[in-house]
Design a protein around this motif. Structure first.
Motif, PDB file in Angstrom:
ATOM      1  N   LYS A   1     124.850  45.128  61.974  1.00  0.00           N
ATOM      2  CA  LYS A   1     124.829  44.544  63.321  1.00  0.00           C
ATOM      3  C   LYS A   1     123.517  44.859  64.024  1.00  0.00           C
ATOM      4  O   LYS A   1     122.938  44.000  64.708  1.00  0.00           O
ATOM      5  CB  LYS A   1     126.004  45.080  64.144  1.00  0.00           C
ATOM      6  N   ALA A   2     123.040  46.100  63.863  1.00  0.00           N
ATOM      7  CA  ALA A   2     121.784  46.497  64.497  1.00  0.00           C
ATOM      8  C   ALA A   2     120.619  45.679  63.955  1.00  0.00           C
ATOM      9  O   ALA A   2     119.709  45.303  64.703  1.00  0.00           O
ATOM     10  CB  ALA A   2     121.541  47.987  64.267  1.00  0.00           C
ATOM     11  N   VAL A   3     120.642  45.410  62.673  1.00  0.00           N
ATOM     12  CA  VAL A   3     119.578  44.611  62.061  1.00  0.00           C
ATOM     13  C   VAL A   3     119.660  43.162  62.528  1.00  0.00           C
ATOM     14  O   VAL A   3     118.652  42.531  62.851  1.00  0.00           O
ATOM     15  CB  VAL A   3     119.664  44.685  60.517  1.00  0.00           C
ATOM     16  N   GLN A   4     120.864  42.626  62.588  1.00  0.00           N
ATOM     17  CA  GLN A   4     121.027  41.211  62.913  1.00  0.00           C
ATOM     18  C   GLN A   4     120.778  40.909  64.385  1.00  0.00           C
ATOM     19  O   GLN A   4     120.145  39.890  64.717  1.00  0.00           O
ATOM     20  CB  GLN A   4     122.432  40.759  62.527  1.00  0.00           C
ATOM     21  N   SER A   5     121.247  41.782  65.277  1.00  0.00           N
ATOM     22  CA  SER A   5     121.188  41.425  66.702  1.00  0.00           C
ATOM     23  C   SER A   5     120.939  42.602  67.629  1.00  0.00           C
ATOM     24  O   SER A   5     121.017  42.451  68.847  1.00  0.00           O
ATOM     25  CB  SER A   5     122.499  40.738  67.119  1.00  0.00           C
ATOM     26  N   GLY A   6     120.647  43.777  67.082  1.00  0.00           N
ATOM     27  CA  GLY A   6     120.425  44.945  67.924  1.00  0.00           C
ATOM     28  C   GLY A   6     119.121  44.861  68.700  1.00  0.00           C
ATOM     29  O   GLY A   6     118.216  44.093  68.350  1.00  0.00           O
TER      30      GLY A   6
ATOM     31  N   ASN B   1     121.602  53.485  65.106  1.00  0.00           N
ATOM     32  CA  ASN B   1     120.750  53.365  66.296  1.00  0.00           C
ATOM     33  C   ASN B   1     119.313  53.809  66.023  1.00  0.00           C
ATOM     34  O   ASN B   1     118.549  54.065  66.950  1.00  0.00           O
ATOM     35  CB  ASN B   1     121.325  54.183  67.452  1.00  0.00           C
ATOM     36  N   ALA B   2     118.913  53.904  64.738  1.00  0.00           N
ATOM     37  CA  ALA B   2     117.603  54.459  64.391  1.00  0.00           C
ATOM     38  C   ALA B   2     116.488  53.424  64.360  1.00  0.00           C
ATOM     39  O   ALA B   2     115.315  53.793  64.297  1.00  0.00           O
ATOM     40  CB  ALA B   2     117.681  55.147  63.025  1.00  0.00           C
ATOM     41  N   LEU B   3     116.819  52.135  64.406  1.00  0.00           N
ATOM     42  CA  LEU B   3     115.799  51.119  64.168  1.00  0.00           C
ATOM     43  C   LEU B   3     114.946  50.735  65.371  1.00  0.00           C
ATOM     44  O   LEU B   3     113.783  50.358  65.190  1.00  0.00           O
ATOM     45  CB  LEU B   3     116.458  49.859  63.590  1.00  0.00           C
ATOM     46  N   PRO B   4     115.438  50.760  66.606  1.00  0.00           N
ATOM     47  CA  PRO B   4     114.617  50.291  67.724  1.00  0.00           C
ATOM     48  C   PRO B   4     113.302  51.057  67.862  1.00  0.00           C
ATOM     49  O   PRO B   4     113.258  52.278  67.692  1.00  0.00           O
ATOM     50  CB  PRO B   4     115.524  50.519  68.939  1.00  0.00           C
ATOM     51  N   THR B   5     112.232  50.305  68.131  1.00  0.00           N
ATOM     52  CA  THR B   5     110.917  50.906  68.401  1.00  0.00           C
ATOM     53  C   THR B   5     110.391  50.329  69.716  1.00  0.00           C
ATOM     54  O   THR B   5     109.383  49.616  69.746  1.00  0.00           O
ATOM     55  CB  THR B   5     109.942  50.594  67.257  1.00  0.00           C
ATOM     56  N   PRO B   6     111.053  50.628  70.843  1.00  0.00           N
ATOM     57  CA  PRO B   6     110.654  50.050  72.127  1.00  0.00           C
ATOM     58  C   PRO B   6     109.320  50.629  72.598  1.00  0.00           C
ATOM     59  O   PRO B   6     108.950  51.749  72.256  1.00  0.00           O
ATOM     60  CB  PRO B   6     111.795  50.475  73.059  1.00  0.00           C
TER      61      PRO B   6
END
Length: 360
Positions: A52-57, A10-15
């Protein structure tokens, strides 16, 4: 030159960031990991969650998604992704610093966490970065992973790129070569004068009387201990008019006295290629060692600077680290050109299958 990095799924999102800013942050993180990262996952399921997070998160701009996907594919291909054995608690499910260090202190140098996980983990929310000397892992977010101490140390090492006079060759091995060699399936060394010290010893040159070793046996023994199962080392050098009787076959015989294939080890074979170009200038000038893990080290002065236990040259030993695909492709082309020179002959030292160590 690699730090072990565990990335929470869950570390990738940068909202909330403009796309250009978010893409720039992700680009810096991906390039830093490409240059100096070895990814570590707590289990196969942990790895799948990041994919999964990279592909569609959520919260990942398209350009950043592409960069992360390409990096994961590349690191998997060059075997710079490790699954913990036995399984370890995923970083994403840990919410206390003591637990993070208990479960990951022995597996990772850096833990990349979600921004919202910083406060529960005791990471300063105004910095998104926690480095505690003597404690592993560093804790960072996607935005700050290039600034964590483990990555900065490696970047500084590569920027300085000098082993000073009097420093230990074993320290150079531990800091620079061993991380690149660990788990590699292939290593290739190109140096016009690669075999000269070995030939001097074999033929009893008077200046070798006080020598206490040479560099090829030293290097092979260390590669033999850390490379991947059934790995190969390719040694490419040039013939010398000073040693007209030292053919590839005789060079292999001399090398066998320093690296014994009959003993147990990780290497399955060592290939000795000896080119005899019509003009010395035809052989590539640059000297390097390239590893299949995606890194290479250039030694302008040659590998014989590592002949003694300490660096004895007054100027020390300067080196350069290469990791980009373009740079590595150039080195691969150099190797092919050297091995294809007229008169080049190759001999393979094979280790008996029963003596090849097939597990770490």
């Amino acid at each position: 030159m690699y730090a072990r990095v565990a990335i929470a799924s869950n570390a990738l999102p940068t909202p909330g960031l403009p796309a250009a800013v978010a893409n720039a942050l992700h680009q810096a993180a991906v390039e830093g990991l490409h240059a100096h990262g070895r990814l570590v996952f707590g289990s196969n399921g942990d790895a799948v969650e990041l994919i999964k997070a990279v592909q569609s998160g959520p919260g990942l701009p398209p350009d950043a998604r592409r960069r992360w996907s390409e990096m994961l594919i590349h690191l998997a291909k060059i075997k710079r992704i490790t699954i913990s054995r036995p399984d370890t608690v995923p970083v994403a499910s840990i919410n206390a610093l003591a637990d993070l260090r208990q479960h990951w202190g022995g597996h990772a140098d850096v833990a990349v966490v979600a921004a919202e996980a910083c406060e529960p983990l005791g990471v300063p929310v105004d910095e998104w970065l926690l480095t505690d000397t003597g404690q592993r892992p560093d804790v960072a977010t996607t935005a700050t992973v290039p600034q964590c101490s483990a990555i900065k140390r490696l970047r500084g090492l590569a920027d300085h790129a000098t082993a000073p006079r009097g420093s230990s060759r074993d320290q150079f091995w531990r800091d620079v070569l061993e991380p690149l060699a660990t788990g590699a399936q292939q290593a290739t060394v190109v140096d016009r004068y690669l075999f000269k010290a070995l030939w001097d010893l074999t033929t009893g040159k008077h200046w070798t009387t006080g020598w206490r070793g040479e560099h090829l046996g030293w290097l092979l023994r260390r590669l033999d201990a850390v490379m991947g199962a059934s790995a190969e080392v390719r040694l490419i050098g040039a013939a010398s008019r000073d040693h007209p009787t030292m053919t590839a076959e005789r060079t292999a015989d001399a090398l066998r006295t320093l690296w014994a294939p009959e003993s147990a080890g990780r290497l399955a074979r060592v290939t000795i290629t000896l080119a005899a170009p019509g003009r010395p200038a035809s052989f590539p000038h640059d000297r390097h060692i390239r590893f299949s893990t995606g890194g290479a080290v250039l030694l302008a002065a040659g590998f014989d600077r590592l002949r003694a236990a300490v660096i004895t040259d007054e100027d020390g030993m300067n080196w350069q680290y290469r990791w980009s695909r373009a740079a590595l492709q150039e080195l691969t082309s150099t190797e092919r050109r050297a091995a294809a020179l007229p008169g080049a002959g190759a001999v393979v030292l094979e280790r008996p299958a029963a003596s090849v160590e097939r597990t770490a």
